[in-house]
Design an enzyme around this catalytic site. Structure first.
Site, PDB file in Angstrom:
ATOM      1  CG  HIS A   1      25.678 -37.305 -25.428  1.00  0.00           C
ATOM      2  ND1 HIS A   1      26.894 -37.215 -24.790  1.00  0.00           N
ATOM      3  CD2 HIS A   1      24.821 -37.870 -24.531  1.00  0.00           C
ATOM      4  CE1 HIS A   1      26.787 -37.712 -23.568  1.00  0.00           C
ATOM      5  NE2 HIS A   1      25.536 -38.100 -23.384  1.00  0.00           N
TER       6      HIS A   1
ATOM      7  CB  SER B   1      28.666 -17.300 -50.961  1.00  0.00           C
ATOM      8  OG  SER B   1      29.774 -17.644 -51.767  1.00  0.00           O
TER       9      SER B   1
ATOM     10  CE  LYS C   1      26.237 -21.436 -48.026  1.00  0.00           C
ATOM     11  NZ  LYS C   1      27.698 -21.318 -47.871  1.00  0.00           N
TER      12      LYS C   1
ATOM     13  CD  GLU D   1      29.466 -19.086 -39.607  1.00  0.00           C
ATOM     14  OE1 GLU D   1      28.992 -20.080 -40.157  1.00  0.00           O
ATOM     15  OE2 GLU D   1      30.080 -18.186 -40.232  1.00  0.00           O
TER      16      GLU D   1
END
Length: 493
Positions: free
Chosen positions: A155, A276, A282, A289
Site C-alpha cells: 500500500h 525545468s 530541477k 514518466e
C-alpha cells in the site's frame, strides 16, 4: 506505373480523399522486405510446380532483386497498398506477360497475412533479446546490492525490511514470464498462411509446404479460411506487449518515486533526466514518466485490435487493414521502452545509506517481533499480532519491559516469564538479522538471494542460446531462399 488492379471491374478512380482514407502504404513500410521474400518464395514454387516457365521465373526474380535493392522509396505510393505497388513496379520492369504471372494462385489476403507474420516474428525475436538484456541489467544491479537494506512496501507504506537485490529480482522474474509469453506467442506467429489465396485456396497445384520451408516458418495455418482471416496472432502479441508495458510502468513509477527528494533512494543518470525551463535546480525523471505514459499506447493498441476483430464474419474483411498499424505501434513502443529501461537500471546511482536508514522507519520489524514472541513464548500468532499492534502505537522500539506491560494486560502475564529475552527482542528489531532469517525459497536472506541470482543467470544463458538458435534457423532459411532464387536467375537446376 500500370493500373493493374482497377482496370477491369471498376470504371472510376477514387479521389485523393478516398485514397488517403483507404491506403495502407504508411504502415506497409514495415512489411516491404517481407513482401519481397514472399514474392520470391511464391515465384520459385510456381516454377518448381510447372505453373510458370523457368525463364519467366528467372526474369521475375531478377526484377524482385532490383526492387529490393532500390528500396521502398522507388515504389509508387499512390497505390492503396504495397503489394499492388510492388507488383506494378515489377510489371514495369519485366512486362506484364512475365510479371503478371507472379500472382498466380495467390491473393493479397494470404500475401499480407504472410508478410505480417514474417515481420512480426522478427520483431518478437528482437524483443526477446532486449528483454534478456533488461533482465541481465536487473540481475547485475541486484548482485551489487545483495546487502543493501531498504524498506519493503505494501500500500506504499513501509511494511518489512528487505534488500534492493530482493526487490530487483521481483521485477526480473516478472519480465522472465513476459519473455516466456513472447516465446510462446512466437511459436504461433511462425506459421505460414501462404497458399490460402483469397480464402478458398486455389485450383493451381501449389506446394504450400515448399513456400513454408523457403520462408523459414515452423508449419502451416492449414485451413485456408482461417489462414487469411485470423488476426489472433496480432491480438496475442499486443496482449503480451501490453503486459510488458504494464510491468515497465510499475518499474518507472518506482523510479519516479524513489528519485524524489522525499525518498532519495536513487538518482538517475543525467541522460535519462531533464531540467525545468524556469527552475534551474530541477532534475526531472522525464524518461520514466514518459514510460508510464507510453504504456497507454500498448494498452490502447490492444483495445483497438480487440475492437476491430470482434464480430467480423469469416473470411477476410477490409477492417483488418486497420489492425496492422496498431500492431506496429505496440511493437515499436514496447521495444523502445525495454531498451530505455535497460539503460536506466544499469546507470542509476543507489543511495544505499538512505535506503538503510529508512529500512526500519515505520516499525518495519514488527512482523519479526511477533514471530519471535510465537517462537520464544509459545503464544498464538494472533495474540502476538495484538501485542505488537498495541506496541506499534509507541515509538517502534519497544523494550522487554514494554512487551511485558502489554502482554500483562492481554494475557495476564509477561512474556519474559515464558522465555522471551531482551536479546531476542533486539535481534528481532535488527533489520540485518531480520532479513537473514528469511531463508525460505524466494526470500531476501543474502544466501538465498545469491542462489537466486546464480539460477537466473543460468536461465538467461539458456534462453539466450534458444533465441540465437531461432534466429539462426530463420536466417539460414532466408539465406537458402536467396541462394535458390539466385540459382533460378542463373538458370541452375
Amino acid at each position: 506505373m500500370s493500373d493493374i488492379l482497377r482496370r477491369g471491374r471498376l470504371s472510376s478512380t477514387p479521389d485523393k480523399d478516398i485514397m488517403d482514407f483507404t491506403s495502407s502504404m504508411a504502415a506497409d513500410k514495415w512489411i516491404f522486405e517481407a513482401d519481397v521474400l514472399v514474392d520470391m518464395a511464391h515465384t520459385i514454387m510456381l516454377k518448381e510446380q510447372g505453373i510458370i516457365r523457368e525463364d519467366d521465373c528467372s526474369a521475375i526474380l531478377q526484377g524482385l532483386f532490383k526492387i529490393r535493392e532500390d528500396g521502398i522509396e522507388a515504389l509508387d505510393h499512390s497505390y492503396e497498398d504495397i503489394h499492388i505497388s510492388l507488383e506494378s513496379r515489377l510489371i514495369d520492369i519485366v512486362g506484364e506477360d512475365i510479371g503478371g504471372r507472379m500472382h498466380s494462385g495467390r491473393s493479397r489476403n494470404d500475401e499480407v497475412a504472410t508478410c505480417m507474420r514474417i515481420r512480426l516474428r522478427d520483431e518478437m525475436l528482437s524483443l526477446m533479446e532486449e528483454l534478456t538484456a533488461l533482465r541481465a541489467s536487473l540481475i547485475n544491479k541486484a548482485a551489487e546490492n545483495i546487502n543493501t537494506l531498504m524498506p519493503g512496501f505494501t500500500h506504499l507504506q513501509h511494511a518489512q525490511p528487505t534488500t534492493l537485490a530482493h526487490h530487483l529480482l521481483a521485477h526480473s522474474d516478472a519480465l522472465s514470464r513476459d519473455t516466456a509469453r513472447v516465446s510462446d506467442a512466437f511459436s504461433r506467429i511462425n506459421k505460414s498462411p501462404l497458399g490460402a489465396a483469397a480464402f478458398a485456396s486455389t485450383g493451381f497445384d501449389l506446394d504450400r509446404g515448399r513456400t513454408c520451408f523457403l520462408l523459414g516458418f515452423g508449419g502451416l495455418i492449414e485451413n485456408s479460411m482461417d489462414a487469411v482471416s485470423s488476426r489472433d496472432f496480432l491480438i496475442e502479441s499486443a496482449a503480451v506487449m501490453a503486459n510488458i508495458m504494464i510491468n515497465l510502468s510499475k518499474m518507472a513509477e518506482e523510479i519516479v518515486i524513489w528519485s524524489s527528494t522525499e525518498f532519495n533512494f536513487i538518482e538517475l543518470d543525467d541522460m535519462y533526466a531533464s531540467t525545468s525551463s524556469i527552475m534551474p535546480q530541477k532534475k526531472n525523471p522525464d524518461t520514466a514518466e514518459l514510460m508510464r505514459g507510453k504504456s497507454g499506447v500498448a494498452i490502447g493498441s490492444l483495445m483497438t485490435l480487440l475492437t476491430i476483430c470482434k464480430g467480423l464474419p469469416l473470411s477476410y474483411n477490409r477492417d483488418l487493414q486497420e489492425a496492422t498499424p496498431n500492431a506496429w505501434r505496440s511493437v515499436e513502443t514496447t521495444r523502445s521502452a525495454v531498451r530505455i529501461m535497460t539503460g536506466m537500471i544499469a546507470t542509476m546511482n543507489v543511495n544505499a545509506d538512505v535506503m538503510a536508514m529508512q529500512s526500519t522507519t515505520g516499525f518495519t520489524t514488527a512482523t519479526e517481533l511477533a514471530d519471535t514472541m510465537v517462537r520464544a513464548a509459545g503464544i498464538p500468532f494472533r495474540t502476538a499480532h495484538q501485542i505488537v499492534g498495541v506496541l506499534a502505537r509507541g515509538d517502534g522500539n519497544p523494550s522487554l519491559a514494554d512487551v511485558d506491560e502489554v502482554s500483562q494486560t492481554i494475557l495476564g502475564e509477561g512474556l519474559s516469564s515464558r522465555g522471551l529475552t531482551e536479546a531476542m527482542i533486539a535481534e528481532a528489531l535488527d533489520p540485518v538479522m531480520n532479513i537473514s532469517k528469511r531463508t525460505v525459497t524466494g526470500g531476501p536472506a543474502p544466501d538465498e538471494v545469491s542462489r537466486a541470482i546464480a539460477a537466473r543467470e543460468d536461465n538467461l544463458e539458456e534462453e539466450k542460446f534458444a533465441i540465437s538458435e531461432l534466429n539462426y534457423m530463420i536466417e539460414n532459411s532466408l539465406n537458402r531462399l536467396f541462394v535458390v532464387a539466385q540459382d533460378c536467375v542463373e538458370g541452375k537446376k
